[in-house]
Design a protein around this motif. Structure first.
Motif, short mmCIF file in Angstrom:
data_model
loop_
_atom_site.label_atom_id
_atom_site.label_comp_id
_atom_site.label_asym_id
_atom_site.label_seq_id
_atom_site.Cartn_x
_atom_site.Cartn_y
_atom_site.Cartn_z
N GLU A 121 0.84 -1.21 0.00
CA GLU A 121 0.00 0.00 0.00
C GLU A 121 0.87 1.26 0.00
O GLU A 121 0.52 2.25 -0.64
N ARG A 122 1.99 1.21 0.71
CA ARG A 122 2.90 2.36 0.73
C ARG A 122 3.54 2.55 -0.65
O ARG A 122 3.65 3.66 -1.16
N LEU A 123 3.95 1.44 -1.27
CA LEU A 123 4.58 1.53 -2.59
C LEU A 123 3.60 2.02 -3.65
O LEU A 123 4.00 2.67 -4.62
N GLU A 124 2.34 1.70 -3.46
CA GLU A 124 1.33 2.16 -4.42
C GLU A 124 1.24 3.69 -4.38
O GLU A 124 1.02 4.34 -5.39
N LYS A 125 1.43 4.26 -3.20
CA LYS A 125 1.37 5.72 -3.04
C LYS A 125 2.71 6.37 -3.31
O LYS A 125 2.78 7.50 -3.80
N THR A 126 3.78 5.68 -2.94
CA THR A 126 5.13 6.21 -3.09
C THR A 126 6.01 5.12 -3.68
O THR A 126 6.73 4.43 -2.95
N PRO A 127 5.96 4.95 -5.00
CA PRO A 127 6.76 3.88 -5.61
C PRO A 127 8.26 4.12 -5.43
O PRO A 127 8.71 5.25 -5.25
N VAL A 128 9.02 3.04 -5.47
CA VAL A 128 10.47 3.13 -5.39
C VAL A 128 11.06 2.64 -6.71
O VAL A 128 10.39 1.95 -7.49
N ALA A 129 12.32 2.98 -6.93
CA ALA A 129 13.01 2.48 -8.11
C ALA A 129 13.25 0.98 -7.97
O ALA A 129 13.43 0.48 -6.85
N HIS A 130 13.23 0.29 -9.08
CA HIS A 130 13.46 -1.16 -9.07
C HIS A 130 14.76 -1.49 -8.36
O HIS A 130 14.84 -2.47 -7.60
N ALA A 131 15.78 -0.67 -8.56
CA ALA A 131 17.09 -0.91 -7.93
C ALA A 131 17.01 -0.84 -6.40
O ALA A 131 17.85 -1.42 -5.72
N ASP A 132 16.02 -0.16 -5.87
CA ASP A 132 15.90 -0.01 -4.42
C ASP A 132 14.91 -1.00 -3.80
O ASP A 132 14.68 -0.98 -2.58
N LEU A 133 14.33 -1.86 -4.62
CA LEU A 133 13.26 -2.75 -4.14
C LEU A 133 13.73 -3.69 -3.03
O LEU A 133 13.07 -3.80 -1.99
N ASP A 134 14.83 -4.37 -3.22
CA ASP A 134 15.27 -5.34 -2.20
C ASP A 134 15.58 -4.67 -0.87
O ASP A 134 15.22 -5.19 0.19
N THR A 135 16.19 -3.51 -0.92
CA THR A 135 16.48 -2.77 0.31
C THR A 135 15.18 -2.35 0.98
O THR A 135 15.03 -2.46 2.20
N THR A 136 14.23 -1.89 0.19
CA THR A 136 12.94 -1.44 0.73
C THR A 136 12.20 -2.59 1.40
O THR A 136 11.66 -2.43 2.50
N ILE A 137 12.20 -3.75 0.76
CA ILE A 137 11.54 -4.92 1.36
C ILE A 137 12.26 -5.33 2.65
O ILE A 137 11.63 -5.60 3.67
N GLY A 138 13.58 -5.35 2.60
CA GLY A 138 14.36 -5.71 3.78
C GLY A 138 14.07 -4.79 4.96
O GLY A 138 13.90 -5.26 6.09
#
Length: 175
Positions: A121-138
Motif C-alpha cells: 500500500e505504501r509503494l502504491e502511493k510512493t513507488p520506489v526504483a526497481h534498484a531499491d526494491l530489495d532494500t525497501t523490502i528488507g
C-alpha cells in the motif's frame, strides 16, 4: 473496565466492556474468535502478533498486539489476517506467499503478511526504483522474527507481489 469500540476488517465492534489489562491479542482471540493473529514472544519483539492499523489519512502501519492493551485500539480501524481475502479470493500477496512457500510452520506468517500488505500500500502511493526494491523490502520486514528462519522466502514472496504489478509499485515499473 474499559469500553471498547473499533472497526476490524470493515466490521464495527462494540461498545464492549473489557478488562483494563486485556491485551488486544486476547481480545481478538478470546472475545471475537479471531485466532489468525498469533501470540508469539509476548514481548512485542517477534511481531507475529502484528495487525494493520489504518490511519485517517489513508496510510497504515502494523502494531503488535501481545502486550498492547485492547483499550489503546479504541476508536481505531484495524485489519487482521482474516481480513485479507475478499469473497474467497486471495490477494496477490497471499498467492505469492503460497507460491514461494513463505510460511514454513506458519506461526509468524500473519505478521509478515500484514507487514507486506502495508508495504504494498505504501509503494502504491510512493513507488520506489526497481534498484531499491530489495532494500525497501528488507527494511519493511526488518524486526519480524521467524524461528524457522524463512526470511528469504518471505522476502521473495513480497518481491514477487511487487513485480507482479511493477507499474503499480515501482517508479520505473516498465523495466
Amino acid at each position: 473496565m474499559t469500553t471498547l469500540a473499533l472497526t476490524i476488517n470493515g466490521r464495527a465492534y462494540g461498545p464492549i466492556e473489557v478488562r483494563d489489562d486485556l491485551t488486544m491479542n486476547d481480545f481478538l482471540r478470546e472475545y471475537l474468535g479471531m485466532t489468525g493473529t498469533k501470540y508469539g514472544c509476548g514481548a512485542a519483539q517477534c511481531l507475529s502478533c502484528a495487525v494493520i492499523v489504518d490511519r485517517p489519512d489513508g496510510t497504515s502501519h502494523t502494531n503488535p498486539t501481545c502486550i498492547v492493551p485492547a483499550s489503546s485500539f479504541n476508536g481505531k480501524t484495524i485489519r487482521t489476517i482474516e481480513g485479507h481475502a475478499k469473497n474467497g479470493e486471495l490477494t496477490i500477496l497471499q498467492k505469492t506467499f503460497i507460491e514461494h512457500f513463505a510460511f514454513q510452520c506458519g506461526y509468524c506468517t500473519p505478521g509478515f503478511l500484514n507487514e507486506g500488505q502495508v508495504l504494498l500500500e505504501r509503494l502504491e502511493k510512493t513507488p520506489v526504483a526497481h534498484a531499491d526494491l530489495d532494500t525497501t523490502i528488507g527494511e519493511a520486514l526488518d524486526g519480524h522474527l521467524c524461528r524457522c528462519t524463512g526470511y528469504v522466502k518471505y522476502h521473495e514472496a513480497v518481491r514477487a507481489a511487487v513485480l507482479a504489478e511493477p507499474t503499480r509499485f515501482l517508479k520505473d515499473g516498465a523495466q
